[in-house]
Write a protein that holds these residues in place. Structure first.
Motif, PDB file in Angstrom:
ATOM      1  N   ARG A   1      62.231  79.201  17.809  1.00  0.00           N
ATOM      2  CA  ARG A   1      61.610  79.241  19.128  1.00  0.00           C
ATOM      3  C   ARG A   1      60.729  78.010  19.351  1.00  0.00           C
ATOM      4  NH1 ARG A   1      60.186  83.156  22.938  1.00  0.00           N
ATOM      5  NH2 ARG A   1      62.337  83.791  22.592  1.00  0.00           N
ATOM      6  N   VAL A   2      61.000  77.323  20.441  1.00  0.00           N
ATOM      7  CA  VAL A   2      60.158  76.197  20.869  1.00  0.00           C
ATOM      8  C   VAL A   2      59.858  76.399  22.348  1.00  0.00           C
ATOM      9  CG1 VAL A   2      61.085  74.570  19.171  1.00  0.00           C
ATOM     10  CG2 VAL A   2      62.153  74.748  21.429  1.00  0.00           C
ATOM     11  N   PHE A   3      58.883  75.653  22.861  1.00  0.00           N
ATOM     12  CA  PHE A   3      58.533  75.749  24.276  1.00  0.00           C
ATOM     13  C   PHE A   3      58.678  74.376  24.916  1.00  0.00           C
ATOM     14  CE2 PHE A   3      56.643  79.463  22.440  1.00  0.00           C
ATOM     15  CZ  PHE A   3      56.753  80.429  23.435  1.00  0.00           C
ATOM     16  N   ILE A   4      59.344  74.336  26.069  1.00  0.00           N
ATOM     17  CA  ILE A   4      59.549  73.067  26.765  1.00  0.00           C
ATOM     18  C   ILE A   4      58.934  73.145  28.160  1.00  0.00           C
ATOM     19  CG2 ILE A   4      61.645  72.525  25.485  1.00  0.00           C
ATOM     20  CD1 ILE A   4      63.242  73.392  27.953  1.00  0.00           C
ATOM     21  N   ASN A   5      58.604  71.985  28.705  1.00  0.00           N
ATOM     22  CA  ASN A   5      57.985  71.927  30.029  1.00  0.00           C
ATOM     23  C   ASN A   5      58.977  72.289  31.118  1.00  0.00           C
ATOM     24  OD1 ASN A   5      55.423  71.039  29.109  1.00  0.00           O
ATOM     25  ND2 ASN A   5      56.218  68.956  28.913  1.00  0.00           N
TER      26      ASN A   5
ATOM     27  N   PRO B   1      60.256  79.282  27.152  1.00  0.00           N
ATOM     28  CA  PRO B   1      60.744  79.358  25.780  1.00  0.00           C
ATOM     29  C   PRO B   1      62.199  78.948  25.669  1.00  0.00           C
ATOM     30  CG  PRO B   1      60.690  81.552  26.759  1.00  0.00           C
ATOM     31  CD  PRO B   1      60.089  80.611  27.762  1.00  0.00           C
ATOM     32  N   LEU B   2      62.518  78.330  24.544  1.00  0.00           N
ATOM     33  CA  LEU B   2      63.893  77.935  24.272  1.00  0.00           C
ATOM     34  C   LEU B   2      64.209  78.292  22.827  1.00  0.00           C
ATOM     35  CD1 LEU B   2      66.341  76.384  25.546  1.00  0.00           C
ATOM     36  CD2 LEU B   2      65.477  74.359  24.383  1.00  0.00           C
ATOM     37  N   GLY B   3      65.374  78.886  22.611  1.00  0.00           N
ATOM     38  CA  GLY B   3      65.793  79.242  21.259  1.00  0.00           C
ATOM     39  C   GLY B   3      66.807  78.240  20.739  1.00  0.00           C
ATOM     40  N   ILE B   4      66.576  77.698  19.560  1.00  0.00           N
ATOM     41  CA  ILE B   4      67.506  76.722  18.989  1.00  0.00           C
ATOM     42  C   ILE B   4      68.282  77.379  17.842  1.00  0.00           C
ATOM     43  CG2 ILE B   4      67.721  74.488  17.845  1.00  0.00           C
ATOM     44  CD1 ILE B   4      65.088  73.690  19.145  1.00  0.00           C
ATOM     45  N   PRO B   5      69.586  77.619  18.029  1.00  0.00           N
ATOM     46  CA  PRO B   5      70.393  78.184  16.943  1.00  0.00           C
ATOM     47  C   PRO B   5      70.662  77.123  15.871  1.00  0.00           C
ATOM     48  CG  PRO B   5      71.466  78.428  19.110  1.00  0.00           C
ATOM     49  CD  PRO B   5      70.374  77.423  19.249  1.00  0.00           C
ATOM     50  N   THR B   6      71.099  77.570  14.718  1.00  0.00           N
ATOM     51  CA  THR B   6      71.541  76.625  13.683  1.00  0.00           C
ATOM     52  C   THR B   6      72.826  75.946  14.156  1.00  0.00           C
ATOM     53  OG1 THR B   6      72.911  78.261  12.556  1.00  0.00           O
ATOM     54  CG2 THR B   6      70.595  78.114  11.876  1.00  0.00           C
ATOM     55  N   MET B   7      73.181  74.858  13.524  1.00  0.00           N
ATOM     56  CA  MET B   7      74.418  74.162  13.877  1.00  0.00           C
ATOM     57  C   MET B   7      75.624  75.085  13.719  1.00  0.00           C
ATOM     58  SD  MET B   7      73.597  71.077  14.849  1.00  0.00           S
ATOM     59  CE  MET B   7      75.096  70.119  14.760  1.00  0.00           C
TER      60      MET B   7
ATOM     61  N   LEU C   1      73.708  88.275  20.166  1.00  0.00           N
ATOM     62  CA  LEU C   1      72.653  88.900  20.962  1.00  0.00           C
ATOM     63  C   LEU C   1      71.463  89.352  20.132  1.00  0.00           C
ATOM     64  CD1 LEU C   1      74.819  91.150  23.341  1.00  0.00           C
ATOM     65  CD2 LEU C   1      73.829  88.902  23.854  1.00  0.00           C
ATOM     66  N   LYS C   2      71.719  89.801  18.904  1.00  0.00           N
ATOM     67  CA  LYS C   2      70.673  90.437  18.096  1.00  0.00           C
ATOM     68  C   LYS C   2      70.111  89.531  16.999  1.00  0.00           C
ATOM     69  CE  LYS C   2      71.256  94.522  20.122  1.00  0.00           C
ATOM     70  NZ  LYS C   2      70.209  95.128  20.978  1.00  0.00           N
ATOM     71  N   ALA C   3      70.354  88.239  17.104  1.00  0.00           N
ATOM     72  CA  ALA C   3      69.931  87.321  16.033  1.00  0.00           C
ATOM     73  C   ALA C   3      68.415  87.275  15.871  1.00  0.00           C
ATOM     74  CB  ALA C   3      70.474  85.921  16.298  1.00  0.00           C
ATOM     75  N   GLY C   4      67.672  87.500  16.951  1.00  0.00           N
ATOM     76  CA  GLY C   4      66.214  87.388  16.890  1.00  0.00           C
ATOM     77  C   GLY C   4      65.776  85.928  16.915  1.00  0.00           C
ATOM     78  N   PHE C   5      64.460  85.725  16.852  1.00  0.00           N
ATOM     79  CA  PHE C   5      63.950  84.354  16.817  1.00  0.00           C
ATOM     80  C   PHE C   5      62.707  84.289  15.943  1.00  0.00           C
ATOM     81  CE2 PHE C   5      61.764  86.357  20.368  1.00  0.00           C
ATOM     82  CZ  PHE C   5      60.456  85.912  20.252  1.00  0.00           C
ATOM     83  N   ILE C   6      62.460  83.110  15.398  1.00  0.00           N
ATOM     84  CA  ILE C   6      61.300  82.894  14.539  1.00  0.00           C
ATOM     85  C   ILE C   6      60.298  82.013  15.265  1.00  0.00           C
ATOM     86  CG2 ILE C   6      60.491  81.752  12.443  1.00  0.00           C
ATOM     87  CD1 ILE C   6      62.948  82.773  11.026  1.00  0.00           C
ATOM     88  N   TYR C   7      59.067  82.499  15.356  1.00  0.00           N
ATOM     89  CA  TYR C   7      57.984  81.734  15.970  1.00  0.00           C
ATOM     90  C   TYR C   7      56.737  81.899  15.113  1.00  0.00           C
ATOM     91  CZ  TYR C   7      54.678  79.997  19.443  1.00  0.00           C
ATOM     92  OH  TYR C   7      53.703  79.281  20.089  1.00  0.00           O
TER      93      TYR C   7
ATOM     94  N   ARG D   1      56.480  81.367  11.995  1.00  0.00           N
ATOM     95  CA  ARG D   1      56.933  81.982  10.741  1.00  0.00           C
ATOM     96  C   ARG D   1      57.079  83.504  10.820  1.00  0.00           C
ATOM     97  NH1 ARG D   1      53.892  78.699   5.830  1.00  0.00           N
ATOM     98  NH2 ARG D   1      54.530  76.608   6.504  1.00  0.00           N
ATOM     99  N   HIS D   2      57.159  84.019  12.037  1.00  0.00           N
ATOM    100  CA  HIS D   2      57.292  85.468  12.200  1.00  0.00           C
ATOM    101  C   HIS D   2      58.633  85.772  12.872  1.00  0.00           C
ATOM    102  CE1 HIS D   2      56.126  89.623  12.723  1.00  0.00           C
ATOM    103  NE2 HIS D   2      56.432  89.548  14.024  1.00  0.00           N
ATOM    104  N   LEU D   3      59.403  86.705  12.308  1.00  0.00           N
ATOM    105  CA  LEU D   3      60.701  87.095  12.863  1.00  0.00           C
ATOM    106  C   LEU D   3      60.501  88.104  13.982  1.00  0.00           C
ATOM    107  CD1 LEU D   3      63.795  87.085  12.837  1.00  0.00           C
ATOM    108  CD2 LEU D   3      63.702  88.886  11.085  1.00  0.00           C
ATOM    109  N   ASN D   4      61.020  87.774  15.166  1.00  0.00           N
ATOM    110  CA  ASN D   4      60.922  88.657  16.331  1.00  0.00           C
ATOM    111  C   ASN D   4      62.312  89.132  16.735  1.00  0.00           C
ATOM    112  OD1 ASN D   4      57.911  88.076  17.376  1.00  0.00           O
ATOM    113  ND2 ASN D   4      58.839  86.165  16.661  1.00  0.00           N
ATOM    114  N   PRO D   5      62.495  90.429  16.966  1.00  0.00           N
ATOM    115  CA  PRO D   5      63.808  90.924  17.381  1.00  0.00           C
ATOM    116  C   PRO D   5      64.100  90.570  18.840  1.00  0.00           C
ATOM    117  CG  PRO D   5      62.207  92.704  17.401  1.00  0.00           C
ATOM    118  CD  PRO D   5      61.497  91.508  16.852  1.00  0.00           C
ATOM    119  N   THR D   6      65.378  90.511  19.203  1.00  0.00           N
ATOM    120  CA  THR D   6      65.764  90.323  20.604  1.00  0.00           C
ATOM    121  C   THR D   6      66.391  91.630  21.088  1.00  0.00           C
ATOM    122  OG1 THR D   6      67.751  89.237  19.720  1.00  0.00           O
ATOM    123  CG2 THR D   6      66.072  87.834  20.672  1.00  0.00           C
ATOM    124  N   LYS D   7      65.696  92.280  22.011  1.00  0.00           N
ATOM    125  CA  LYS D   7      66.145  93.580  22.509  1.00  0.00           C
ATOM    126  C   LYS D   7      66.909  93.471  23.822  1.00  0.00           C
ATOM    127  CE  LYS D   7      62.229  95.916  20.317  1.00  0.00           C
ATOM    128  NZ  LYS D   7      61.000  96.724  20.539  1.00  0.00           N
ATOM    129  N   ALA D   8      66.778  92.332  24.479  1.00  0.00           N
ATOM    130  CA  ALA D   8      67.477  92.111  25.753  1.00  0.00           C
ATOM    131  C   ALA D   8      67.682  90.618  25.942  1.00  0.00           C
ATOM    132  CB  ALA D   8      66.667  92.682  26.915  1.00  0.00           C
TER     133      ALA D   8
END
Length: 491
Positions: free
Chosen positions: A123-127, A136-142, A228-234, A236-243
């Motif tokens: 998870r990163v934040f962009i203007n 917020p923007l989620g960056i997946p692995t390659m 859909l359910k990968a979640g995100f890390i912000y 160093r904390h893992l957050n679930p994605t419910k929607a």
């Protein structure tokens, strides 16, 4: 049944060939791959999927999707897409970047849906453009990006074929200008609709209902669940994605489009074209849309119906930004203002768009206080060219002239701050050159600042809405050539 047997043979043959090539190290080097052949092979499968969708043969669609997502050529294209786009040097949580030919080929061989487990997004934040608030923007692995790209290849033909006719965002060969042309067609006549519902969906990408997606998106459910359910890390904390769909994910725009599709068909069923008195027309670009109507009452009815439509998908309209407007007052959409003046519809650059452009020029000049004139011109020209190309097919001449003057004033302040002790004539002679037609040319011997007022105004080529990029590639190729030619001659 016979076709099914042939298909199964093809799948097993391709899988065996891939395995054999991998075992014997016969895969070509990345730079020697025949990409024309790769694209031709994938497009052929996508065309077959498109035809099967039109024929409503969903079992065949499913088998063809399987064939595509297990194809070596499709895997090559998926890896190429994620290693050529802007984010190729931005890793996910695992820190991996596929920059070498060897790493790209290794990635192609490793792509598989078998036992696939998506990693959480970074998870990163962009203007936001023109706003202090960040999004917020989620960056997946390659690897996860490549998997999304691979399955997007199999999903896109379905999305394109089943899409609302007047949906223009995140679709092949469609653009904001095509949406604008449809608005002009719907509102430009004397007896056209007078009322517009400006729709704005609250946090569209963040709130789409996962269960609705799993029930309605025709793709392998085990893979879709992982996306859909990968979640995100912000922090160093893992957050679930419910929607919502994975922000920053390659497949997200397709999933969002498919979620929003169906509203045009619903409205046309409720307000059929043969009932001309309602004058209901629908135009959508991504999650922004407008609906025209013959009365304010009809527009309010439509707002209620759209609210019900979105609620089933976990979405809701923004009360603050969803407006009902009369065409004589005008409305903004996609950076343009649409308004009737004495029954004549004019489309102009919106005030917000002009303000953002002016601020971008101003910020560039502030950054460039120590730059050479040559360097400054090289930074400003792409900004000017991009903005003028975007607005070159609407009523822009007056705006272009005003902005030329505004830029001149900013350049003069830039030059004065650099040389506070120099005379006016000294500054003019250093930075501005005279020619046969114009005195004030901000230029060097090698380069000259572009003038907005020199941009040629031209009509956009209308899109034939019924054309499908997977069935009518020649039409889109010819149209793109014409658009490119006009763009090249606009400034």
């Amino acid at each position: 049944m016979k076709g099914g047997k042939l298909l199964n043979v093809s799948i097993s043959t391709i899988s065996h060939q891939d395995k054999k090539l991998a075992d014997t190290h016969l895969f070509p080097k990345w730079k020697s791959i025949n990409w024309h052949q790769v694209e031709k092979s994938v497009n052929k499968l996508q065309t077959r999927i498109t035809k099967a969708v039109i024929q409503n043969k969903w079992n065949l669609v499913k088998r063809l999707q399987y064939l595509l997502t297990h194809s070596y050529f499709a895997k090559l294209l998926a890896v190429r897409k994620v290693t050529q786009n802007k984010g190729k040097r931005t890793p996910g949580i695992d820190g991996e970047k596929w920059l070498s030919s060897a790493s790209k080929m290794k990635a192609v061989l490793s792509l598989t849906g078998k036992g696939y487990k998506a990693k959480p997004l970074k998870r990163v934040f962009i203007n936001k453009p023109g706003k202090k608030k960040k999004r917020p923007l989620g960056i997946p692995t390659m690897y996860d990006r490549a998997m999304q790209s691979l399955y997007a290849l199999a999903l896109e033909p379905i999305a394109e074929t089943k899409s609302d006719m007047r949906s223009f965002g995140f679709r092949k060969h469609r653009s904001t200008k095509d949406a604008r042309e449809q608005i002009f067609l719907c509102l430009s006549k004397k007896n056209s609709a007078q009322w517009i519902l400006e729709g704005d969906i609250k946090g569209c990408f963040d709130n789409i209902n996962h269960q609705w997606l799993l029930t309605n998106i025709p793709m392998e459910k085990s893979i879709l669940i992982q996306f859909l359910k990968a979640g995100f890390i912000y922090k160093r904390h893992l957050n679930p994605t419910k929607a919502g769909t994975p922000q920053g994910g390659i497949i997200s725009p397709i999933l969002a489009n498919m979620t929003l599709d169906g509203l045009e068909k619903l409205l046309l069923a409720e307000y059929p074209k043969k009932k001309k008195s309602t004058k209901v027309n629908f135009i959508r670009y991504c999650d922004d849309f407008i609906v025209t109507a013959n009365s304010e009452e009809t527009a309010r009815e439509i707002k209620d119906k759209t609210s019900v439509f979105f609620k089933e998908r976990g979405l809701e309209l923004s009360d603050d930004k969803t407006l009902i407007t009369n065409i004589n007052e005008g409305f903004d959409f996609l950076g343009w203002n649409f308004r009737k003046y004495k029954d004549k519809l004019l489309t102009k650059p919106s005030k917000k768009s002009i303000k953002r452009f002016t601020e971008t020029i101003s910020q560039t000049l502030r950054k460039g206080m120590a730059w050479s004139q040559e360097n400054l011109i090289s930074k400003l020209n792409p900004i000017i060219r991009g903005w003028t190309n975007y607005h070159s097919s609407v009523v822009s001449s007056e705006t272009f002239q005003t902005l030329d003057h505004r830029i001149w004033e900013m350049l003069w302040r830039w030059a004065k701050r650099r040389h506070p002790n120099k005379s006016k004539n000294w500054i003019i002679n250093k930075y501005w050159k005279r020619n046969a037609t114009r005195r004030w040319n901000f230029r060097t011997e090698r380069n000259s600042l572009l003038l907005l007022s020199k941009t040629r105004i031209h009509r956009h080529i209308p899109l034939k809405l019924q054309m499908n990029p997977f069935l009518d590639p020649d039409y889109f190729r010819e149209r793109q050539n014409k658009l490119s030619f006009r763009k090249g001659h606009s400034i």
